[in-house]
Design an enzyme around this catalytic site. Sequence first.
Site, PDB file in Angstrom:
ATOM      1  N   LYS A 130       0.858  -1.191   0.000  1.00 21.70           N
ATOM      2  CA  LYS A 130       0.000   0.000   0.000  1.00 21.70           C
ATOM      3  C   LYS A 130       0.893   1.239   0.000  1.00 21.70           C
ATOM      4  O   LYS A 130       1.826   1.339   0.815  1.00 21.70           O
ATOM      5  CB  LYS A 130      -0.833  -0.044   1.289  1.00 21.70           C
ATOM      6  CG  LYS A 130      -2.177   0.614   1.214  1.00 21.70           C
ATOM      7  CD  LYS A 130      -2.929   0.245   2.492  1.00 21.70           C
ATOM      8  CE  LYS A 130      -4.215   0.988   2.617  1.00 21.70           C
ATOM      9  NZ  LYS A 130      -4.819   0.796   3.940  1.00 21.70           N
TER      10      LYS A 130
HETATM   11  C1  E4P Z   1      -8.218   1.287   4.392  1.00 20.10           C
HETATM   12  O1  E4P Z   1      -7.401   0.897   3.619  1.00 20.10           O
HETATM   13  C2  E4P Z   1      -8.119   2.579   5.107  1.00 20.10           C
HETATM   14  O2  E4P Z   1      -6.877   2.692   5.693  1.00 20.10           O
HETATM   15  C3  E4P Z   1      -9.218   2.722   6.099  1.00 20.10           C
HETATM   16  O3  E4P Z   1     -10.433   2.273   5.515  1.00 20.10           O
HETATM   17  C4  E4P Z   1      -9.329   4.089   6.695  1.00 20.10           C
HETATM   18  O4  E4P Z   1     -10.504   4.167   7.457  1.00 20.10           O
HETATM   19  P1  E4P Z   1     -10.759   5.302   8.544  1.00 20.10           P
HETATM   20  O5  E4P Z   1     -11.118   6.553   7.866  1.00 20.10           O
HETATM   21  O6  E4P Z   1     -11.896   4.764   9.352  1.00 20.10           O
HETATM   22  O7  E4P Z   1      -9.487   5.429   9.352  1.00 20.10           O
END
Ligand code: E4P
Length: 218
Positions: free
Chosen positions: A83
Amino acid sequence: MKFFIDTADIREIEDLMTTGLVDGVTTNPTLIAKSGRRFLEVIADICRIVPGPVSAEVTATDYQTMIREGQKLASIAGNVIVKVPLTVDGLKACRTFSGMGIGVNVTLCFSAAQALLAAKSGATYVSPFVGRLDDQGYDGMALIEEIVNVYQNYTQLTTQILVASVRNPKHVVEAALLGADVGTLPPTVLKQMYHHPLTDKGLQAFLTDWSKTGQSIL
Ligand code: E4P
């Protein structure tokens, strides 16, 4: 629509894998910090439990270090998806990883313009954050619609739309209506999706009536 779960909590992952509904896992540095465990060990543990894609995020912000970090993460298991943030260096790294045959999830996407760049950089997944947009008074789902429409115009683009920052089952249904490829759900949201008060009420009535018959199936 594929369901990933957005957590680094091994117990939650083990528990939800038994449902047969989980296609993959996403993590981020915040979720790793919350686990209180060593990053590389958590990712290795998740990859042992989950055969599908497991996103592990680089923490460097410069291209060279992102590449070194990403290669290390990818070496943990064949199902690791590296990522990277949606920055200039992140997208350069995305192109390099893609050329190496390493899957990439481009995260922190907040506009269709960014999603277009991610696709052109060879991303396997782009992660638009709907909840964080909603939190700021914008319409997160409108962004998903826009990205779906843009990508549909170019059939050669293979990037999958991974709806992230999901806050509730409505987000999941709306994303599915738009044809998003994947939703990454916090465990609580996946569990919420099972429930409807009429299901509970109906089941209770069936069980009450069944008990009146005095019968047993077994
Ligand atoms: C997923 O890859 C993201 O990091 C995650 O969905 C972020 O979510 P949040 O806004 O609840 O932290």
